[in-house]
Design a protein around this motif. Structure first.
Motif, PDB file in Angstrom:
ATOM      1  N   LEU A 113       7.592 -24.141-150.242  1.00  0.00           N
ATOM      2  CA  LEU A 113       7.498 -22.814-150.851  1.00  0.00           C
ATOM      3  C   LEU A 113       8.829 -22.484-151.505  1.00  0.00           C
ATOM      4  CD1 LEU A 113       5.798 -20.098-151.102  1.00  0.00           C
ATOM      5  CD2 LEU A 113       7.247 -19.275-149.229  1.00  0.00           C
ATOM      6  N   THR A 114       8.776 -22.013-152.746  1.00  0.00           N
ATOM      7  CA  THR A 114       9.983 -21.536-153.417  1.00  0.00           C
ATOM      8  C   THR A 114      10.183 -20.068-153.072  1.00  0.00           C
ATOM      9  OG1 THR A 114       9.680 -23.099-155.236  1.00  0.00           O
ATOM     10  CG2 THR A 114      11.108 -21.199-155.644  1.00  0.00           C
ATOM     11  N   ALA A 115      11.275 -19.772-152.370  1.00  0.00           N
ATOM     12  CA  ALA A 115      11.506 -18.403-151.907  1.00  0.00           C
ATOM     13  C   ALA A 115      13.000 -18.198-151.692  1.00  0.00           C
ATOM     14  CB  ALA A 115      10.734 -18.153-150.609  1.00  0.00           C
ATOM     15  N   PRO A 116      13.771 -18.131-152.793  1.00  0.00           N
ATOM     16  CA  PRO A 116      15.237 -18.052-152.654  1.00  0.00           C
ATOM     17  C   PRO A 116      15.716 -16.800-151.927  1.00  0.00           C
ATOM     18  CG  PRO A 116      14.546 -17.741-154.952  1.00  0.00           C
ATOM     19  CD  PRO A 116      13.349 -18.218-154.197  1.00  0.00           C
ATOM     20  N   ASN A 117      14.963 -15.718-151.991  1.00  0.00           N
ATOM     21  CA  ASN A 117      15.428 -14.451-151.409  1.00  0.00           C
ATOM     22  C   ASN A 117      14.829 -14.142-150.041  1.00  0.00           C
ATOM     23  OD1 ASN A 117      16.922 -14.007-153.784  1.00  0.00           O
ATOM     24  ND2 ASN A 117      15.110 -13.131-154.779  1.00  0.00           N
ATOM     25  N   ALA A 118      13.991 -15.032-149.534  1.00  0.00           N
ATOM     26  CA  ALA A 118      13.375 -14.757-148.239  1.00  0.00           C
ATOM     27  C   ALA A 118      14.352 -15.042-147.110  1.00  0.00           C
ATOM     28  CB  ALA A 118      12.119 -15.606-148.076  1.00  0.00           C
ATOM     29  N   HIS A 119      14.172 -14.334-145.993  1.00  0.00           N
ATOM     30  CA  HIS A 119      15.026 -14.541-144.821  1.00  0.00           C
ATOM     31  C   HIS A 119      14.354 -15.396-143.760  1.00  0.00           C
ATOM     32  CE1 HIS A 119      16.747 -11.112-146.901  1.00  0.00           C
ATOM     33  NE2 HIS A 119      17.880 -11.346-146.253  1.00  0.00           N
ATOM     34  N   SER A 120      13.037 -15.394-143.738  1.00  0.00           N
ATOM     35  CA  SER A 120      12.327 -16.270-142.807  1.00  0.00           C
ATOM     36  C   SER A 120      10.925 -16.536-143.354  1.00  0.00           C
ATOM     37  CB  SER A 120      12.229 -15.642-141.412  1.00  0.00           C
ATOM     38  OG  SER A 120      11.244 -14.627-141.388  1.00  0.00           O
ATOM     39  N   VAL A 121      10.477 -17.742-143.161  1.00  0.00           N
ATOM     40  CA  VAL A 121       9.113 -18.111-143.582  1.00  0.00           C
ATOM     41  C   VAL A 121       8.494 -18.933-142.463  1.00  0.00           C
ATOM     42  CG1 VAL A 121       7.663 -19.154-145.347  1.00  0.00           C
ATOM     43  CG2 VAL A 121       9.908 -18.247-145.989  1.00  0.00           C
ATOM     44  N   GLN A 122       7.288 -18.542-142.058  1.00  0.00           N
ATOM     45  CA  GLN A 122       6.550 -19.314-141.056  1.00  0.00           C
ATOM     46  C   GLN A 122       5.200 -19.746-141.624  1.00  0.00           C
ATOM     47  OE1 GLN A 122       7.364 -15.903-139.746  1.00  0.00           O
ATOM     48  NE2 GLN A 122       9.400 -16.666-139.214  1.00  0.00           N
ATOM     49  N   VAL A 123       4.688 -20.825-141.082  1.00  0.00           N
ATOM     50  CA  VAL A 123       3.316 -21.255-141.357  1.00  0.00           C
ATOM     51  C   VAL A 123       2.537 -21.148-140.050  1.00  0.00           C
ATOM     52  CG1 VAL A 123       1.818 -23.210-141.963  1.00  0.00           C
ATOM     53  CG2 VAL A 123       3.935 -22.801-143.250  1.00  0.00           C
ATOM     54  N   THR A 124       1.414 -20.450-140.083  1.00  0.00           N
ATOM     55  CA  THR A 124       0.575 -20.328-138.893  1.00  0.00           C
ATOM     56  C   THR A 124      -0.746 -21.046-139.143  1.00  0.00           C
ATOM     57  OG1 THR A 124       1.552 -18.199-138.315  1.00  0.00           O
ATOM     58  CG2 THR A 124      -0.576 -18.727-137.304  1.00  0.00           C
ATOM     59  N   ILE A 125      -1.006 -22.055-138.304  1.00  0.00           N
ATOM     60  CA  ILE A 125      -2.245 -22.827-138.402  1.00  0.00           C
ATOM     61  C   ILE A 125      -3.025 -22.553-137.128  1.00  0.00           C
ATOM     62  CG2 ILE A 125      -3.251 -25.126-138.694  1.00  0.00           C
ATOM     63  CD1 ILE A 125      -0.530 -25.989-139.880  1.00  0.00           C
ATOM     64  N   HIS A 126      -4.146 -21.892-137.251  1.00  0.00           N
ATOM     65  CA  HIS A 126      -4.908 -21.404-136.121  1.00  0.00           C
ATOM     66  C   HIS A 126      -3.967 -20.555-135.265  1.00  0.00           C
ATOM     67  CE1 HIS A 126      -7.835 -22.029-132.568  1.00  0.00           C
ATOM     68  NE2 HIS A 126      -8.216 -21.034-133.324  1.00  0.00           N
ATOM     69  N   LYS A 127      -3.665 -20.945-134.037  1.00  0.00           N
ATOM     70  CA  LYS A 127      -2.847 -20.077-133.190  1.00  0.00           C
ATOM     71  C   LYS A 127      -1.386 -20.512-133.076  1.00  0.00           C
ATOM     72  CE  LYS A 127      -6.694 -18.463-130.351  1.00  0.00           C
ATOM     73  NZ  LYS A 127      -7.424 -18.556-129.069  1.00  0.00           N
ATOM     74  N   THR A 128      -1.019 -21.570-133.822  1.00  0.00           N
ATOM     75  CA  THR A 128       0.342 -22.107-133.694  1.00  0.00           C
ATOM     76  C   THR A 128       1.182 -21.730-134.913  1.00  0.00           C
ATOM     77  OG1 THR A 128      -0.554 -23.964-132.459  1.00  0.00           O
ATOM     78  CG2 THR A 128       1.694 -24.198-133.317  1.00  0.00           C
ATOM     79  N   THR A 129       2.367 -21.215-134.657  1.00  0.00           N
ATOM     80  CA  THR A 129       3.261 -20.826-135.743  1.00  0.00           C
ATOM     81  C   THR A 129       4.455 -21.772-135.800  1.00  0.00           C
ATOM     82  OG1 THR A 129       2.602 -18.515-135.625  1.00  0.00           O
ATOM     83  CG2 THR A 129       4.744 -18.969-136.616  1.00  0.00           C
ATOM     84  N   TYR A 130       4.743 -22.276-137.006  1.00  0.00           N
ATOM     85  CA  TYR A 130       5.860 -23.189-137.242  1.00  0.00           C
ATOM     86  C   TYR A 130       6.869 -22.509-138.170  1.00  0.00           C
ATOM     87  CZ  TYR A 130       2.171 -26.534-135.929  1.00  0.00           C
ATOM     88  OH  TYR A 130       1.151 -27.197-135.294  1.00  0.00           O
ATOM     89  N   GLU A 131       8.173 -22.680-137.887  1.00  0.00           N
ATOM     90  CA  GLU A 131       9.201 -22.160-138.783  1.00  0.00           C
ATOM     91  C   GLU A 131       9.399 -23.100-139.968  1.00  0.00           C
ATOM     92  OE1 GLU A 131      11.062 -19.343-138.674  1.00  0.00           O
ATOM     93  OE2 GLU A 131      10.111 -18.619-136.812  1.00  0.00           O
ATOM     94  N   MET A 132       9.442 -22.548-141.174  1.00  0.00           N
ATOM     95  CA  MET A 132       9.874 -23.341-142.322  1.00  0.00           C
ATOM     96  C   MET A 132      11.399 -23.269-142.380  1.00  0.00           C
ATOM     97  SD  MET A 132       7.033 -22.580-145.319  1.00  0.00           S
ATOM     98  CE  MET A 132       7.351 -24.114-146.209  1.00  0.00           C
ATOM     99  N   THR A 133      12.025 -24.292-142.957  1.00  0.00           N
ATOM    100  CA  THR A 133      13.484 -24.291-143.083  1.00  0.00           C
ATOM    101  C   THR A 133      13.865 -24.474-144.543  1.00  0.00           C
ATOM    102  OG1 THR A 133      13.522 -26.668-142.649  1.00  0.00           O
ATOM    103  CG2 THR A 133      13.858 -25.214-140.763  1.00  0.00           C
ATOM    104  N   ARG A 134      15.081 -24.035-144.882  1.00  0.00           N
ATOM    105  CA  ARG A 134      15.551 -24.181-146.262  1.00  0.00           C
ATOM    106  C   ARG A 134      15.917 -25.632-146.530  1.00  0.00           C
ATOM    107  NH1 ARG A 134      16.843 -19.660-149.235  1.00  0.00           N
ATOM    108  NH2 ARG A 134      17.061 -17.705-148.099  1.00  0.00           N
ATOM    109  N   ALA A 135      15.222 -26.242-147.498  1.00  0.00           N
ATOM    110  CA  ALA A 135      15.580 -27.593-147.919  1.00  0.00           C
ATOM    111  C   ALA A 135      16.660 -27.513-148.993  1.00  0.00           C
ATOM    112  CB  ALA A 135      14.355 -28.321-148.466  1.00  0.00           C
TER     113      ALA A 135
END
Lengths: 385, 385
Positions: free
Chosen positions: A56-78
């Motif tokens: 995901l391109t999101a230069p101004n975001a402070h946190s991004v998560q992906v939630t698949i069903h009941k599990t949430t994963y943190e995205m990290t800045r590449a």
């Protein structure tokens, strides 16, 4: 117009397609793109271990998560602008997912959308191998059609929508009439669920072409369970969830289908099945209407605390009569879920009520379970006596 | 199961519908909810001045904007957690919109989704009064059906999808055969555009019931223009955008339609129309195939720099012959847009080529223009000679 003007005018039109173009890079490809990505998106990609990589391109975001069903994963800045995530191996089949951007649960711009959780959601497919061919379109066989019918329901005073599958050859078969399966989605989903995440049209096309399933019409309606229930609702009210559909079903939907399509309008040629809360609805509709139906399918059916002596006016307590009327009582579910099927089966066993169990190996409360349930259920209905 | 257990089990199922439930408050209602909201969402609401009010729960966001077509509005914090916006009066009709959360352009969780800008987008309707009845479903008339057809295109080696409208009475009319209109969407949209944001099924149902339009089949395909073009593409390449569709159209789509439906497969009973870039495609397909088509509709057609002597091998330069073959050449557009129609009309006028103009008052490059164009175009085609 001079070339420069032409370019400007064309650019004005093109900008419609450009301004919001999502991330679509071919670099660092990990596996193959999910089949539910929008046409331009490479990500999410899925590798041969079932791990999904999101970007995901999101230069101004402070946190991004992906939630698949009941599990949430943190995205990290590449990079400064691009966030990334590679999940552990995920179960095969279809999964809804969301992206949460600085606390707002939203949809990955790279994903097609599916109605679930009473809203639009993203979708991800972890592919099966050839064992999934039964839900893929096949060349060289005849295909049915999906018809979207908007009809006015006098019982509710509203326009409603049904999707109706007509089998291959329906248009060419003159006065030939067909049996009908009413097929319901789950809580928070809508009438589009079975033809998109469920791929029912491919499953039934393939089984019909193989001679395993009887050619039939299939009707998919919304079931009035696409609005969220309040969190503190107590159980008595929960059981009322979606019951407004029952009146519409009997008063409007079945008569509309029987007058619009070449159906065989009797109990031996009418079935109902549903997944999760749609299974709950199917049981609620079929048991009091055995004059109308001879087959029922519960796919991970949300049936809690059934008492065959008390519920439905005790109709099920006369097991011999009930068994003779219900030509198929299918109960399917996955090994990795618990929606009360063990208790339900014990209650039926203890009271001598016949049913056909199916247990999907290694699947939970998810669409792969329900695709498999449909594949197992279809050959059991509308067989000659 | 005891009551407590039952409640827990039921809650596990219910949580599917609860976790992501969007903002749905009845307080501070401003107008009526947009018809494209998800079933549970009150906002966006639209007041009788055409002002839209949006709400979003986003306690951790730093900035939120709403973009409607090309205009971006800032949302402001109404409370610690809720952002709100009321726009100035907006033009009537359908508008795509996005929400941008800390720089990520995404979809309002309260909105249904529509394929546009080569991705999923939100949708907002500023209602018309009774002048919009022509695109609303009406009781007491016969309705057509929408059929979704998945077919394998040998020219591209891929499965493709077409939506086919069949007129009221198609199933009951025996061997009766119908003319066919091929109807294309615009750049960045897909085959679902005309039946959702365009409401074509209601427009044609209403005109057919009134006897104004001839009963016909309408085919809507993707047109290969649902992937964004690169921004720096120069004009020569822009003209190639979507041309892969032309081969598929002639080699696969038309033969599939003629073999699947009861069409009249000749030029007097085949028409093509398209909006914006779909109009460009319609012109590109029809002019070289006047043996196949006798009618064309350009709805805000993206046609730049047409030279009737040079383009299409000079077919249009013999105006008398061209006019005699094309039984309807419809050119419609809105007063508030400029997609080159003035120049196009001058080129046609200067060279004696006949066409029927339609100018939609007070509308721009948007779906209200195209709904109106369809309403004006349908009565002009498939009339007896």
């Amino acid at each position: 117009m001079k070339p420069k003007q032409i370019l400007n005018a064309a650019s004005a039109i093109l900008s419609l397609a450009l301004v919001f173009s999502p991330l679509a890079t071919h670099a660092q490809a990990q596996g193959t793109r999910s089949i539910w990505n929008i046409p331009s998106a490479q990500y999410p990609m899925v590798d041969d271990q079932g791990r999904a990589t999101f970007k995901l391109t999101a230069p101004n975001a402070h946190s991004v998560q992906v939630t698949i069903h009941k599990t949430t994963y943190e995205m990290t800045r590449a990079t400064d602008s691009v966030w990334t995530l590679t999940t552990p191996a995920l179960p095969k089949g279809f999964h809804y997912y969301f992206m949460t951007i600085d606390g707002v649960k939203t949809i990955d711009p790279n994903s097609q959308t599916f109605f679930a959780y009473s809203r639009e959601a993203g979708g991800l497919e972890i592919p099966e191998g050839s064992e999934g061919d039964y839900y893929r379109p096949q060349r060289g066989i005849a295909h049915g059609q999906l018809r979207t019918i908007e009809y006015y329901a006098t019982s509710s005073g509203t326009w409603r929508t049904a999707i109706v599958y007509t089998p291959a050859g329906y248009d060419q078969s003159g006065n030939h009439r067909y049996p009908v399966l009413y097929l319901q989605h789950g809580m928070g989903e809508d009438h589009t669920g079975w033809t998109r995440q469920g791929m029912m049209q491919h499953i039934i096309d393939n089984l019909t072409a193989a001679g395993t399933a009887t050619p039939m019409i299939v009707v998919m309606e919304s079931g009035d369970i696409n609005v969220p229930k309040k969190e503190k609702e107590h159980f008595v009210e929960i059981t009322k969830y979606g019951t407004s559909f029952y009146r519409t079903f009997i008063a409007d939907l079945v008569p509309m289908i029987d007058s619009t399509f070449r159906t065989i309008p009797d109990r031996d040629h009418r079935a109902m099945a549903g997944l999760s809360w749609g299974g709950h609805q199917a049981l609620d509709i079929v048991v009091p209407h055995l004059d109308m139906f001879a087959y029922i399918g519960l796919f991970s059916g949300a049936v809690y605390g059934l008492d065959v002596h008390k519920n439905y006016g005790g109709i099920m307590s006369d097991a011999k009569t009930f068994n003779s009327k219900l030509r198929c009582f299918f109960i399917g579910y996955g090994t990795d879920e618990n929606v009360g099927q063990t208790k339900l089966r014990k209650e039926l066993d203890d009271n001598g009520i016949h049913y056909t169990p199916f247990i999907s190996q290694g699947t939970a409360h998810e669409w792969l379970t329900w695709r498999r349930c449909l594949k197992e259920f279809l050959p059991l209905i509308f067989k000659s006596k």
